[in-house]
Design an enzyme around this catalytic site. Structure first.
Site, mmCIF file in Angstrom:
data_model
loop_
_atom_site.group_PDB
_atom_site.id
_atom_site.type_symbol
_atom_site.label_atom_id
_atom_site.label_comp_id
_atom_site.label_asym_id
_atom_site.label_seq_id
_atom_site.Cartn_x
_atom_site.Cartn_y
_atom_site.Cartn_z
ATOM 1 N N GLU A 22 0.605 -5.382 -9.042
ATOM 2 C CA GLU A 22 0.091 -6.047 -7.835
ATOM 3 C C GLU A 22 0.087 -7.569 -7.986
ATOM 4 O O GLU A 22 0.345 -8.288 -7.018
ATOM 5 C CB GLU A 22 -1.307 -5.520 -7.510
ATOM 6 C CG GLU A 22 -1.280 -4.075 -7.027
ATOM 7 C CD GLU A 22 -2.650 -3.481 -6.761
ATOM 8 O OE1 GLU A 22 -2.703 -2.304 -6.377
ATOM 9 O OE2 GLU A 22 -3.676 -4.185 -6.929
ATOM 10 N N ARG A 58 -14.185 -4.324 -9.649
ATOM 11 C CA ARG A 58 -14.506 -3.121 -8.854
ATOM 12 C C ARG A 58 -16.025 -3.001 -8.682
ATOM 13 O O ARG A 58 -16.503 -2.558 -7.621
ATOM 14 C CB ARG A 58 -13.945 -1.868 -9.542
ATOM 15 C CG ARG A 58 -12.421 -1.812 -9.669
ATOM 16 C CD ARG A 58 -11.675 -1.612 -8.379
ATOM 17 N NE ARG A 58 -12.157 -0.527 -7.582
ATOM 18 C CZ ARG A 58 -11.488 -0.021 -6.533
ATOM 19 N NH1 ARG A 58 -10.309 -0.532 -6.174
ATOM 20 N NH2 ARG A 58 -11.986 0.956 -5.827
ATOM 21 N N ASN A 111 -12.966 -3.255 5.004
ATOM 22 C CA ASN A 111 -13.976 -3.349 3.944
ATOM 23 C C ASN A 111 -13.837 -4.594 3.076
ATOM 24 O O ASN A 111 -14.199 -4.596 1.904
ATOM 25 C CB ASN A 111 -13.997 -2.059 3.121
ATOM 26 C CG ASN A 111 -12.656 -1.766 2.489
ATOM 27 O OD1 ASN A 111 -11.714 -2.534 2.629
ATOM 28 N ND2 ASN A 111 -12.564 -0.656 1.776
ATOM 29 N N THR A 123 -15.683 1.966 -1.806
ATOM 30 C CA THR A 123 -14.732 1.811 -0.689
ATOM 31 C C THR A 123 -15.446 1.864 0.661
ATOM 32 O O THR A 123 -15.207 1.033 1.541
ATOM 33 C CB THR A 123 -13.664 2.924 -0.755
ATOM 34 O OG1 THR A 123 -13.082 2.933 -2.055
ATOM 35 C CG2 THR A 123 -12.587 2.709 0.305
ATOM 36 N N PHE A 169 -4.733 7.384 7.080
ATOM 37 C CA PHE A 169 -5.154 6.043 7.503
ATOM 38 C C PHE A 169 -4.089 4.976 7.249
ATOM 39 O O PHE A 169 -4.309 3.803 7.532
ATOM 40 C CB PHE A 169 -6.460 5.655 6.797
ATOM 41 C CG PHE A 169 -6.411 5.722 5.283
ATOM 42 C CD1 PHE A 169 -5.824 4.713 4.529
ATOM 43 C CD2 PHE A 169 -6.952 6.808 4.616
ATOM 44 C CE1 PHE A 169 -5.777 4.775 3.144
ATOM 45 C CE2 PHE A 169 -6.911 6.889 3.224
ATOM 46 C CZ PHE A 169 -6.317 5.866 2.484
ATOM 47 N N TYR A 229 0.822 -1.213 0.000
ATOM 48 C CA TYR A 229 0.000 0.000 0.000
ATOM 49 C C TYR A 229 0.860 1.270 0.000
ATOM 50 O O TYR A 229 0.382 2.329 0.437
ATOM 51 C CB TYR A 229 -0.933 -0.005 1.211
ATOM 52 C CG TYR A 229 -2.248 -0.735 1.000
ATOM 53 C CD1 TYR A 229 -3.142 -0.341 -0.005
ATOM 54 C CD2 TYR A 229 -2.630 -1.799 1.820
ATOM 55 C CE1 TYR A 229 -4.350 -0.988 -0.194
ATOM 56 C CE2 TYR A 229 -3.846 -2.454 1.634
ATOM 57 C CZ TYR A 229 -4.701 -2.040 0.626
ATOM 58 O OH TYR A 229 -5.914 -2.667 0.437
ATOM 59 N N ARG A 270 -18.943 -5.320 -0.582
ATOM 60 C CA ARG A 270 -18.783 -4.381 0.537
ATOM 61 C C ARG A 270 -20.124 -4.018 1.163
ATOM 62 O O ARG A 270 -20.213 -3.854 2.390
ATOM 63 C CB ARG A 270 -18.004 -3.159 0.067
ATOM 64 C CG ARG A 270 -16.501 -3.480 -0.050
ATOM 65 C CD ARG A 270 -15.751 -2.424 -0.804
ATOM 66 N NE ARG A 270 -14.300 -2.537 -0.624
ATOM 67 C CZ ARG A 270 -13.424 -1.829 -1.336
ATOM 68 N NH1 ARG A 270 -13.832 -0.967 -2.247
ATOM 69 N NH2 ARG A 270 -12.127 -1.977 -1.126
HETATM 70 O O1 CDP Z 1 -9.777 -0.217 -1.778
HETATM 71 P P1 CDP Z 1 -10.165 0.950 -2.652
HETATM 72 O O2 CDP Z 1 -9.371 1.004 -3.953
HETATM 73 O O3 CDP Z 1 -11.651 1.007 -2.878
HETATM 74 O O4 CDP Z 1 -9.837 2.295 -1.822
HETATM 75 P P2 CDP Z 1 -8.487 3.166 -1.716
HETATM 76 O O5 CDP Z 1 -8.884 4.594 -1.758
HETATM 77 O O6 CDP Z 1 -7.469 2.709 -2.712
HETATM 78 O O7 CDP Z 1 -7.971 2.869 -0.235
HETATM 79 C C1 CDP Z 1 -7.299 1.671 0.069
HETATM 80 C C2 CDP Z 1 -7.826 1.125 1.376
HETATM 81 O O8 CDP Z 1 -7.490 2.043 2.414
HETATM 82 C C3 CDP Z 1 -9.351 1.005 1.471
HETATM 83 O O9 CDP Z 1 -9.859 -0.157 0.843
HETATM 84 C C4 CDP Z 1 -9.539 0.982 2.971
HETATM 85 O O10 CDP Z 1 -9.222 -0.312 3.522
HETATM 86 C C5 CDP Z 1 -8.486 1.986 3.433
HETATM 87 N N1 CDP Z 1 -9.074 3.328 3.635
HETATM 88 C C6 CDP Z 1 -9.322 3.770 4.940
HETATM 89 O O11 CDP Z 1 -9.035 3.065 5.899
HETATM 90 N N2 CDP Z 1 -9.892 5.012 5.148
HETATM 91 C C7 CDP Z 1 -10.199 5.798 4.099
HETATM 92 N N3 CDP Z 1 -10.750 6.997 4.330
HETATM 93 C C8 CDP Z 1 -9.951 5.371 2.791
HETATM 94 C C9 CDP Z 1 -9.380 4.121 2.582
HETATM 95 MG MG MG Z 2 -7.375 1.359 -4.303
#
Ligand code: CDP
Ligand code: MG
Length: 140
Positions: free
Chosen positions: A128, A87, A114, A93, A59, A51, A104
């Protein structure tokens, strides 16, 4: 649309609650083929590397702790337009915004916990997949 491959992770909140099979059924019902899969326990450092793109986000530390807290299931999904399709199956998310019937919406506990990760573009999918799998492990 072309056949694509994408990297999926069933996250600790979901493996802990025995949801691997229910989540895999969502992928397969959507026409995504699981062509590689393994259950592993990430270290916090490995989660941080995966990540790294989020390293400056508030976060990030909590996310890395969470991803290392329990086993995860990492997988490669293959199918027509697999990156976008996955997706869609995952949902937004934040589970509060996720469409009904998505993983989700049905399973996620919070915006952080999530249930699933999915690559967001062809270039990130390639990187990845290579992070977790060798070519020999992809059996399409
Ligand atoms: O997983 P996704 O691509 O939908 O979201 P992202 O914006 O790439 O963020 C990666 C991961 O970070 C998320 O799936 C959440 O587990 C975490 N996250 C979080 O804890 N708090 C946020 N406000 C946004 C993301
Ligand atoms: Mg992402």
């Amino acid at each position: 649309m072309a056949t694509e491959r994408t990297l999926s992770i069933i996250k600790p909140d979901a493996t802990k609650r025995n949801l691997t099979g229910k989540i895999n059924a969502k992928f397969e019902d959507a026409g995504l083929r699981i062509i590689a899969q393994k259950r592993i326990q990430l270290t916090k450092a490995q989660a941080g590397q995966f990540y790294a793109v989020h390293a400056e986000r508030p976060f990030y530390d909590e996310l890395c702790e969470f991803m290392a807290s329990e086993p995860v299931v990492v997988q490669v999904l293959e199918g027509e337009g697999a990156i976008l399709k996955n997706r869609e199956v995952m949902g937004a998310t934040n589970p509060a915004d996720a469409a009904p019937g998505t993983i989700r919406a049905e399973f996620a506990e919070s915006v952080g916990e999530n249930s699933v990760h999915g690559s967001d573009a062809p270039e990130t999918a390639k990187e990845e997949i290579a992070f977790f799998f060798s070519g020999l492990e992809l059996v399409g």
